[in-house]
Write an enzyme that holds these catalytic residues in place. Structure first.
Site, PDB file in Angstrom:
ATOM      1  N   ASP A 110      -9.996  13.951   7.501  1.00  0.00           N
ATOM      2  CA  ASP A 110      -9.244  12.953   6.728  1.00  0.00           C
ATOM      3  C   ASP A 110      -8.954  13.454   5.310  1.00  0.00           C
ATOM      4  O   ASP A 110      -9.154  12.747   4.321  1.00  0.00           O
ATOM      5  CB  ASP A 110     -10.034  11.630   6.688  1.00  0.00           C
ATOM      6  N   HIS A 135      -9.500   8.266   3.196  1.00  0.00           N
ATOM      7  CA  HIS A 135      -9.567   6.872   3.659  1.00  0.00           C
ATOM      8  C   HIS A 135     -11.016   6.419   3.818  1.00  0.00           C
ATOM      9  O   HIS A 135     -11.278   5.299   4.249  1.00  0.00           O
ATOM     10  CB  HIS A 135      -8.847   6.733   5.009  1.00  0.00           C
ATOM     11  N   TYR A 184      -3.537  14.414  -2.614  1.00  0.00           N
ATOM     12  CA  TYR A 184      -3.941  13.626  -1.466  1.00  0.00           C
ATOM     13  C   TYR A 184      -5.098  14.293  -0.709  1.00  0.00           C
ATOM     14  O   TYR A 184      -5.043  14.495   0.508  1.00  0.00           O
ATOM     15  CB  TYR A 184      -2.744  13.378  -0.532  1.00  0.00           C
ATOM     16  N   HIS A 244       1.835   4.248  -2.937  1.00  0.00           N
ATOM     17  CA  HIS A 244       1.760   5.706  -2.844  1.00  0.00           C
ATOM     18  C   HIS A 244       2.952   6.333  -3.566  1.00  0.00           C
ATOM     19  O   HIS A 244       2.838   7.367  -4.217  1.00  0.00           O
ATOM     20  CB  HIS A 244       1.753   6.176  -1.379  1.00  0.00           C
ATOM     21  N   GLU A 246      -5.696   6.694  -2.421  1.00  0.00           N
ATOM     22  CA  GLU A 246      -5.811   5.665  -1.386  1.00  0.00           C
ATOM     23  C   GLU A 246      -6.280   4.342  -1.973  1.00  0.00           C
ATOM     24  O   GLU A 246      -5.752   3.274  -1.650  1.00  0.00           O
ATOM     25  CB  GLU A 246      -6.796   6.102  -0.302  1.00  0.00           C
ATOM     26  N   HIS A 288       0.845  -1.204   0.000  1.00  0.00           N
ATOM     27  CA  HIS A 288       0.000   0.000   0.000  1.00  0.00           C
ATOM     28  C   HIS A 288       0.875   1.247   0.000  1.00  0.00           C
ATOM     29  O   HIS A 288       0.712   2.156  -0.805  1.00  0.00           O
ATOM     30  CB  HIS A 288      -0.900  -0.014   1.243  1.00  0.00           C
ATOM     31  N   GLU A 289       1.846   1.262   0.897  1.00  0.00           N
ATOM     32  CA  GLU A 289       2.693   2.454   1.032  1.00  0.00           C
ATOM     33  C   GLU A 289       3.579   2.655  -0.180  1.00  0.00           C
ATOM     34  O   GLU A 289       3.701   3.759  -0.688  1.00  0.00           O
ATOM     35  CB  GLU A 289       3.554   2.336   2.295  1.00  0.00           C
TER      36      GLU A 289
HETATM   37  O1  LIG Z   1      -4.140   3.830   4.650  1.00  0.00           O
HETATM   38  C1  LIG Z   1      -3.116   4.033   5.226  1.00  0.00           C
HETATM   39  N1  LIG Z   1      -2.306   5.070   4.922  1.00  0.00           N
HETATM   40  O2  LIG Z   1      -2.672   5.939   3.952  1.00  0.00           O
HETATM   41  C2  LIG Z   1      -2.635   3.109   6.348  1.00  0.00           C
HETATM   42  C3  LIG Z   1      -3.334   3.351   7.647  1.00  0.00           C
HETATM   43  C4  LIG Z   1      -3.049   2.083   8.413  1.00  0.00           C
HETATM   44  C5  LIG Z   1      -2.275   1.210   7.436  1.00  0.00           C
HETATM   45  C6  LIG Z   1      -0.894   1.845   7.313  1.00  0.00           C
HETATM   46  C7  LIG Z   1      -1.133   3.136   6.561  1.00  0.00           C
HETATM   47  C8  LIG Z   1      -2.900   1.612   6.106  1.00  0.00           C
HETATM   48 ZN   LIG Z   2      -2.527   5.167   2.167  1.00  0.00          ZN
END
Ligand SMILES: O=C(NO)[C@]12CC[C@H](CC1)C2
Ligand SMILES: [Zn+2]
Length: 311
Positions: free
Chosen positions: A221, A226, A157, A146, A166, A142-143
């Site tokens: 947010d 999210h 964002y 990004h 996201e 996920h990260e």
């Molecule tokens: O959605 C996220 N970041 O934009 C998260 C939040 C908790 C997990 C680690 C980072 C997913």
């Molecule tokens: Zn994220």
């Protein structure tokens, strides 16, 4: 010159044995994968907002590494690198084989992880909401997605572009991790088995909308990045797995074609200010490019965005 492969090993956050690429300098071994250019550092609890997180490259006297967060941060960064290279022939997040640097033990009991624009940051969690966030492959993917987004569509964002940002990270997170549609389940609420941070198949289970008419329009947010990601997450789920929502039936096309559509949309069509309707159009166009204008894949994309009310 072909670098000599050196394999390290260690137990991850969940106690599972992992192997990964390391290097030796002098009489110490380091979490430095010189082949993929992935290195892992200990931030030694420096605050996540500190301007420059200096860190100590994780080392060991032997090829065994004893810090579970370092093991998973390093091994899962390798897994994510390999996923992007093998699946999309993308060499690192910028497609120019830039080095991937990960910092563990960021902050004090920090219940988060982040790509800060140039490096990965992982909190240890407070042991109740999260355990060390390096312990989940879908979180790491996920990260790092990004980062891919930053170097491609660069979706802002906030508001709808931010929710798409996201969602892209959730989509690639579940595509790399395993065959579920959950985000963060491996590190979320250790005392509550079976739950997750988010569900792409059923966003409402964790208080996300699954239809555009139910989108959040407030200011929290970053305008609900999210929260509203659930709408596009549901669309992606329906394209892959099929299903029925708001009296629209989608005939699924599978995970492999779905991720190809979204990767092409992200890298060829989406821009920094793309809204949900632009996501629909980008996904349709990507499906046309990949499978043909009258293909069942294009049909599935249209049906899915009809089902989530993005029309
Ligand atoms: O959605 C996220 N970041 O934009 C998260 C939040 C908790 C997990 C680690 C980072 C997913
Ligand atoms: Zn994220």
């Amino acid at each position: 010159n072909i670098l000599q492969e050196l394999t390290g090993n260690g137990k991850g956050v969940k106690g599972d044995e992992k192997k990964f690429e390391i290097s030796k300098e002098g009489n110490l071994y380091y979490l430095n994968d010189k082949i993929r250019k992935i290195s892992t550092y200990d931030a030694q609890n420096q605050h996540e907002n500190s301007p420059i997180i200096s860190g100590k490259l994780v080392s060991s006297k032997t090829t065994t590494f004893s810090d579970p967060s370092s093991v998973d941060a390093h091994a899962y960064a390798e897994r994510t690198y390999d996923f992007y290279k093998k699946t999309f022939n993308r060499d690192s997040y910028d497609a120019k084989s830039s080095p991937i640097k990960s910092y563990i033990h960021v902050g004090e009991k920090w219940n988060n992880a982040a790509w800060d624009g140039e490096k990965m940051l992982y909190g240890d969690g407070d042991g109740k909401t999260f355990i060390s966030l390096a312990g989940a492959l879908d979180v790491i993917a996920h990260e790092l997605t990004h980062a891919v987004t930053q170097f491609t569509a660069n979706l802002q964002y906030r508001d709808e572009p931010g929710a798409l940002n996201e969602s892209m990270s959730d989509i690639m997170g579940v595509m790399i991790d395993d065959n579920d549609w959950l985000i963060g389940e491996d590190v979320y609420t250790p005392n509550k088995p079976g739950d997750a941070l988010r569900s792409m198949s059923n966003p409402k289970k964790y208080n996300q909308p699954d239809h555009y008419d139910d989108r959040y329009t407030g200011y929290q947010d970053n305008g609900g990045v999210h929260i509203n990601s659930g709408i596009n997450n549901k669309a992606a789920y329906l394209i892959a797995a099929g299903g029925k929502q708001s009296s629209v039936t989608v005939d699924g096309i599978g995970r492999v074609k779905t991720r190809a559509i979204y990767y092409r949309a992200l890298t060829e069509y989406l821009t920094a200010t793309s809204q949900f309707i632009d996501m629909r159009d980008a996904a349709i166009q990507s499906a046309k490019d990949l499978y043909g204008a009258n293909s069942k894949e294009v049909k599935a994309v249209k049906q899915a965005y009809d089902a989530v009310g993005v029309v």
